[in-house]
Structure formats: structure tokens, C-alpha cells
Design a protein around this motif. Structure first.
Motif, PDB file in Angstrom:
ATOM      1  N   LEU A   5      18.143  11.734 -11.827  1.00 21.71           N
ATOM      2  CA  LEU A   5      17.269  11.522  -9.978  1.00 21.71           C
ATOM      3  C   LEU A   5      18.065  10.312 -10.483  1.00 21.71           C
ATOM      4  N   ILE A   6      18.206   9.763  -9.028  1.00 22.65           N
ATOM      5  CA  ILE A   6      18.061   8.922  -8.364  1.00 22.65           C
ATOM      6  C   ILE A   6      17.920   8.126  -7.172  1.00 22.65           C
ATOM      7  N   VAL A   7      16.677   7.512  -7.054  1.00 27.21           N
ATOM      8  CA  VAL A   7      15.183   6.981  -6.840  1.00 27.21           C
ATOM      9  C   VAL A   7      16.579   6.090  -5.430  1.00 27.21           C
ATOM     10  N   THR A   8      15.621   6.391  -4.369  1.00 26.34           N
ATOM     11  CA  THR A   8      16.737   4.875  -3.023  1.00 26.34           C
ATOM     12  C   THR A   8      15.785   4.991  -2.152  1.00 26.34           C
ATOM     13  N   ASP A   9      15.461   4.032  -1.645  1.00 21.10           N
ATOM     14  CA  ASP A   9      14.903   3.128  -0.933  1.00 21.10           C
ATOM     15  C   ASP A   9      15.601   4.085   0.902  1.00 21.10           C
ATOM     16  N   ALA A  10      16.925   3.940   0.592  1.00 21.13           N
ATOM     17  CA  ALA A  10      18.260   4.022   1.300  1.00 21.13           C
ATOM     18  C   ALA A  10      18.068   5.309   2.029  1.00 21.13           C
ATOM     19  N   TRP A  11      17.681   6.187   2.881  1.00 20.14           N
ATOM     20  CA  TRP A  11      17.976   7.768   3.274  1.00 20.14           C
ATOM     21  C   TRP A  11      18.002   7.735   4.242  1.00 20.14           C
ATOM     22  N   ILE A  55      14.977   2.048   8.931  1.00 16.00           N
ATOM     23  CA  ILE A  55      14.667   2.046   7.459  1.00 16.00           C
ATOM     24  C   ILE A  55      13.031   2.375   6.926  1.00 16.00           C
ATOM     25  N   ARG A  56      12.620   2.551   6.435  1.00 21.51           N
ATOM     26  CA  ARG A  56      10.816   3.560   6.356  1.00 21.51           C
ATOM     27  C   ARG A  56      10.764   2.669   4.952  1.00 21.51           C
ATOM     28  N   LEU A  57       9.571   2.344   4.610  1.00 28.55           N
ATOM     29  CA  LEU A  57       9.250   1.644   3.501  1.00 28.55           C
ATOM     30  C   LEU A  57       7.952   2.669   3.185  1.00 28.55           C
ATOM     31  N   SER A  58       7.799   3.073   1.721  1.00 27.69           N
ATOM     32  CA  SER A  58       7.108   4.147   1.424  1.00 27.69           C
ATOM     33  C   SER A  58       5.774   3.264   0.624  1.00 27.69           C
ATOM     34  N   LEU A  59       4.976   3.900   1.613  1.00 28.51           N
ATOM     35  CA  LEU A  59       3.232   3.998   1.002  1.00 28.51           C
ATOM     36  C   LEU A  59       2.922   4.563  -0.084  1.00 28.51           C
ATOM     37  N   THR A  60       2.799   4.300  -1.865  1.00 28.83           N
ATOM     38  CA  THR A  60       2.622   4.930  -2.248  1.00 28.83           C
ATOM     39  C   THR A  60       3.146   3.795  -3.656  1.00 28.83           C
ATOM     40  N   HIS A  61       1.537   4.474  -5.054  1.00 25.87           N
ATOM     41  CA  HIS A  61       1.511   3.469  -6.117  1.00 25.87           C
ATOM     42  C   HIS A  61       2.326   4.030  -7.755  1.00 25.87           C
ATOM     43  N   ARG A  62       1.766   3.240  -8.404  1.00 24.80           N
ATOM     44  CA  ARG A  62       2.924   3.949  -9.511  1.00 24.80           C
ATOM     45  C   ARG A  62       2.353   4.735  -9.697  1.00 24.80           C
ATOM     46  N   GLY A  63       1.355   5.427 -10.201  1.00 25.29           N
ATOM     47  CA  GLY A  63       0.876   6.727 -10.773  1.00 25.29           C
ATOM     48  C   GLY A  63       1.180   7.793  -9.292  1.00 25.29           C
ATOM     49  N   ILE A  64       2.103   7.867  -8.850  1.00 28.59           N
ATOM     50  CA  ILE A  64       2.376   8.967  -8.300  1.00 28.59           C
ATOM     51  C   ILE A  64       4.015   8.807  -8.480  1.00 28.59           C
ATOM     52  N   VAL A  65       4.630   7.520  -8.438  1.00 27.46           N
ATOM     53  CA  VAL A  65       6.194   7.690  -8.621  1.00 27.46           C
ATOM     54  C   VAL A  65       6.221   8.438  -9.828  1.00 27.46           C
ATOM     55  N   ARG A  66       5.546   7.673 -10.974  1.00 17.86           N
ATOM     56  CA  ARG A  66       5.915   8.535 -12.337  1.00 17.86           C
ATOM     57  C   ARG A  66       5.427   9.912 -12.334  1.00 17.86           C
ATOM     58  N   GLY A  86      11.768   2.004  -5.361  1.00 17.46           N
ATOM     59  CA  GLY A  86      13.141   1.139  -6.463  1.00 17.46           C
ATOM     60  C   GLY A  86      12.344   0.094  -7.779  1.00 17.46           C
ATOM     61  N   LEU A  87      11.258  -0.568  -7.008  1.00 15.06           N
ATOM     62  CA  LEU A  87      10.158  -1.512  -8.125  1.00 15.06           C
ATOM     63  C   LEU A  87       9.922  -0.564  -8.414  1.00 15.06           C
ATOM     64  N   LEU A  88       8.695   0.693  -7.807  1.00 13.57           N
ATOM     65  CA  LEU A  88       7.907   1.489  -8.920  1.00 13.57           C
ATOM     66  C   LEU A  88       8.597   2.117  -9.642  1.00 13.57           C
ATOM     67  N   ALA A  89       9.521   2.504  -9.575  1.00 18.11           N
ATOM     68  CA  ALA A  89      10.352   2.939 -10.695  1.00 18.11           C
ATOM     69  C   ALA A  89      10.639   2.923 -11.164  1.00 18.11           C
ATOM     70  N   ALA A  90      10.909   0.894 -11.441  1.00 14.28           N
ATOM     71  CA  ALA A  90      11.974   0.500 -12.617  1.00 14.28           C
ATOM     72  C   ALA A  90      10.349   0.437 -13.179  1.00 14.28           C
ATOM     73  N   SER A  91       9.273  -0.307 -12.753  1.00 13.49           N
ATOM     74  CA  SER A  91       8.062  -0.249 -13.620  1.00 13.49           C
ATOM     75  C   SER A  91       7.625   0.741 -14.524  1.00 13.49           C
ATOM     76  N   VAL A  92       8.041   2.197 -14.274  1.00 13.20           N
ATOM     77  CA  VAL A  92       7.345   2.749 -14.583  1.00 13.20           C
ATOM     78  C   VAL A  92       8.604   3.159 -15.807  1.00 13.20           C
TER      79      VAL A  92
END
Length: 349
Positions: A5-11, A55-66, A86-92
Motif C-alpha cells: 500500500l502506497i500512501v501519497t499526498d501527491a496525486w 495540490i490537494r490537502l486531505s481533511l481527515t483524521h487518524r481513525g479513518i486513515v487507520r 503521510g503524517l497520519l499514516a506514519a502515526s497509525v
């Protein structure tokens, strides 16, 4: 390893080296039986990044990303960018004790300092903590690896890039206006302040200057340089034909970590002129496929004498198949590093 799984903010809709590299890597991995999934801003409500609306900045939180990471059910997690996702995925991953790799695509501190009065040391301190928290940080070149190592980054792994030799190749015929004087010196890429495009546009060169690409600086540069031919963004064969129509590809960036566009230009038989900095030093170096000089005008004019056949020969040393294999090997090595750390931790208890 059968799934990543690749998590990327650049898309998409971004058109840049990060997006192209991730897509081509995934294509090649799938050819050898590895399932690749992407977690991108397209799955979330987003806001445009200031000064970079594409560049689109995602509005979400750690629980959803997890939950999304769990739903994909992939063996390995790779975090490609240091944005919100990326930051949320690393935290998870850290909370779950899950191994992950990262990749360093962009000299983000230099980009920030070009816009805001933020010391480089602050930005690098933050990035160092982020990338060192994983089991491996992938970098494209030897010079970038050394630069980051000197700044305290650890677990660095090499992940080079490739070029699509079927799409990017010499083409017959011209796509540029017939009345453009020769020779044609061309820049391809994002039209943004960190790309240092004005260093190219200010050069006193014979013939014509052409800029291919879009970005936040496009309108202002069009007004400031009415004698330059701006084409806007190009993709696919149309992009390759524009490369092929140039006599010299000028790469004025001082901050890129690699520069996929240089490989694309070389594959189309176009020599490169650039500053002797990270990226050009690794791709061009002493290959004879370009000229590096602190005097960019001198480099651009000298590159006119380079045989186009030689440029393509050099580009053929880079393949996406080899790049993808290197990426996969890094993921496997990271898993081994994690397993070894886990074993050592248990033994110490």
C-alpha cells in the motif's frame, strides 16, 4: 512480498515526477505479481494548498486513515510524501508497531524557504524525525543520500528512477511554430519559483526559448517574458514530441533531488544543460550527454554540439523495471529490519 500500500499526498491532477514515478513503479510491480494499492487525496474531502491549488490537502483524521489501511490488507506500507496523509499514516503505523518505509522526493526545506522565512534547520529537523521513524527512507541518488546522511538521516536506501523508452524517443517532424528561430532551448516541468526558471529565461541565447508546463508562476512569467514561447502542460506522446523538437534541454533547478525530465529529454535524443548540483551531477556527470556549469549560458551553448544518438544511449541505462525491483527489494529489507528489531526487543525483555 505480494502486496504493497502506497500512501501519497501527491496525486492527480498533479503532473510531476513523484506521481509519474509512483504510477510506473506500480505498473512494473504488478507485472511481477505484486498487488499495489494507493491511498490518495481522491478518497477524502480536500482543500487546495496555498500557492499550489493543484495540490490537494486531505481533511481527515487518524481513525479513518487507520481503517482504510486495514481495509486494503497489504503486507507492506510505503509512505511517499510528508503531507497530511503521510503524517497520519506514519502515526497509525507507529502506534500499531507496523513497519513502513518512506521516500524523499522533494527538497521540501528549500521549497519552504523560497516562500517563507523558515530556517532550513527547522524544516530538516522535522523531516529527519519523520523519515527516521520508519524502517527505511528511499532516495534517488548517491548525492542526496550523502546530503541527508550528513544531516542525521538514517536507514537510507537507494531507489533510482526509469524512463519509458517507448514513449520518450526521437520523433520526426516539428510540433513547435515554424517561425520559431533555431536553435530551440527548452524547459519542461512545473512552472514554479523553486524551479529557478528565470535563471534560464534571463540567459542571452541565440534562437528561441520554450517553456513546457503549467504552475503558479506561469501567468507572471508569460507577462514578464513575452519573447518566450509558453506551451502550457503537455502529456503523453505530445509531451515527447515537444522534447524531441528541442535542440537543448535546459534544467535550471537547484533543488530537485533527481529530475525525471532529464531522462525523458535524453531518451528523446536531446542533450542537457544544467548547473552542477544534486540531480544533474548524478544523472549527467561525466556521461557526455550534457554539460554542467555554473555558467548556464555556457552549458546551454556547449550542449548544442552533443550527438543526439549518444543522449538516447545514456538514457537507456535507466529502466522502470529495474527501478521497481529496487523498490521491492527495499520493502523486503525494511520488513527484515523490523523483524530483527522485534526479535532483539523480545530477547532484551
Amino acid at each position: 512480498m505480494s502486496s504493497i500500500l502506497i500512501v501519497t499526498d501527491a496525486w492527480h491532477p498533479q503532473i510531476n515526477g513523484v506521481v509519474r514515478s509512483l504510477e510506473r513503479t506500480a505498473e512494473e510491480l504488478e507485472k511481477i505479481g505484486v498487488r499495489v494499492e494507493f491511498l490518495t487525496p481522491q478518497e477524502f474531502t480536500t482543500l487546495p494548498c496555498p500557492t499550489y491549488p493543484e495540490i490537494r490537502l486531505s481533511l481527515t483524521h487518524r481513525g479513518i486513515v487507520r481503517r482504510k489501511i486495514e481495509d486494503y490488507g497489504c503486507e507492506h506500507l510505503h509512505i511517499a510524501t510528508e503531507g497530511p496523509l503521510g503524517l497520519l499514516a506514519a502515526s497509525v503505523a507507529k502506534k500499531a508497531g507496523r513497519p513502513f518505509t518512506t521516500s524523499y522526493h522533494t527538497r521540501f526545506p528549500e521549497y519552504v524557504s523560497a516562500r517563507l522565512p523558515v530556517p532550513l534547520t527547522w524544516s530538516y529537523s522535522w523531516l529527519r524525525r519523520f523519515h527516521n521513524s520508519g524502517c527505511g527512507c528511499m532516495v534517488a541518488t548517491r548525492s542526496l543520500e550523502q546530503d541527508l546522511r550528513d544531516r542525521g538521516f538514517t536507514n537510507l536506501m537507494r531507489w533510482s528512477r526509469g524512463v519509458d523508452e517507448q514513449q520518450f524517443k526521437p520523433y520526426e517532424g516539428s510540433v513547435l511554430p515554424a517561425d520559431l528561430p533555431r536553435p530551440v532551448f527548452m524547459y519542461v516541468g512545473r512552472v514554479a519559483i523553486e524551479k529557478n526558471i528565470k535563471a534560464f529565461l534571463d540567459l542571452d541565447l541565440p534562437g528561441s526559448k520554450v517553456v513546457v508546463g503549467g504552475g503558479p508562476q506561469l501567468d507572471s512569467l508569460r507577462r514578464e517574458y513575452p519573447g518566450v514561447h509558453f506551451t502550457g502542460s503537455k502529456v503523453g506522446e505530445d509531451l515527447a514530441r515537444h522534447y524531441s523538437d528541442a535542440d537543448v534541454f535546459v534544467f535550471p533547478s537547484l533543488t530537485d533531488t533527481f529530475g525525471n525530465v532529464m531522462l525523458e529529454a535524453l531518451a528523446c535524443g536531446v542533450p542537457v544543460a544544467a548547473f552542477p548540483v544534486m540531480g544533474p551531477l548524478d544523472v549527467i556527470s561525466d556521461t557526455g550527454a550534457g554539460v554542467l556549469s555554473e555558467d548556464l549560458r555556457e552549458a546551454a551553448e556547449a550542449a548544442l554540439d552533443i550527438p543526439r544518438e549518444h543522449c538516447r544511449t545514456i538514457a537507456m541505462n535507466y529502466t522502470w523495471a529495474a527501478s521497481a525491483r529496487q523498490f521491492l527489494d527495499n520493502c523486503i529489507e525494511a520488513q527484515d529490519i523490523h523483524n530483527a528489531r522485534t526479535t532483539q526487543g523480545k530477547a532484551a525483555e
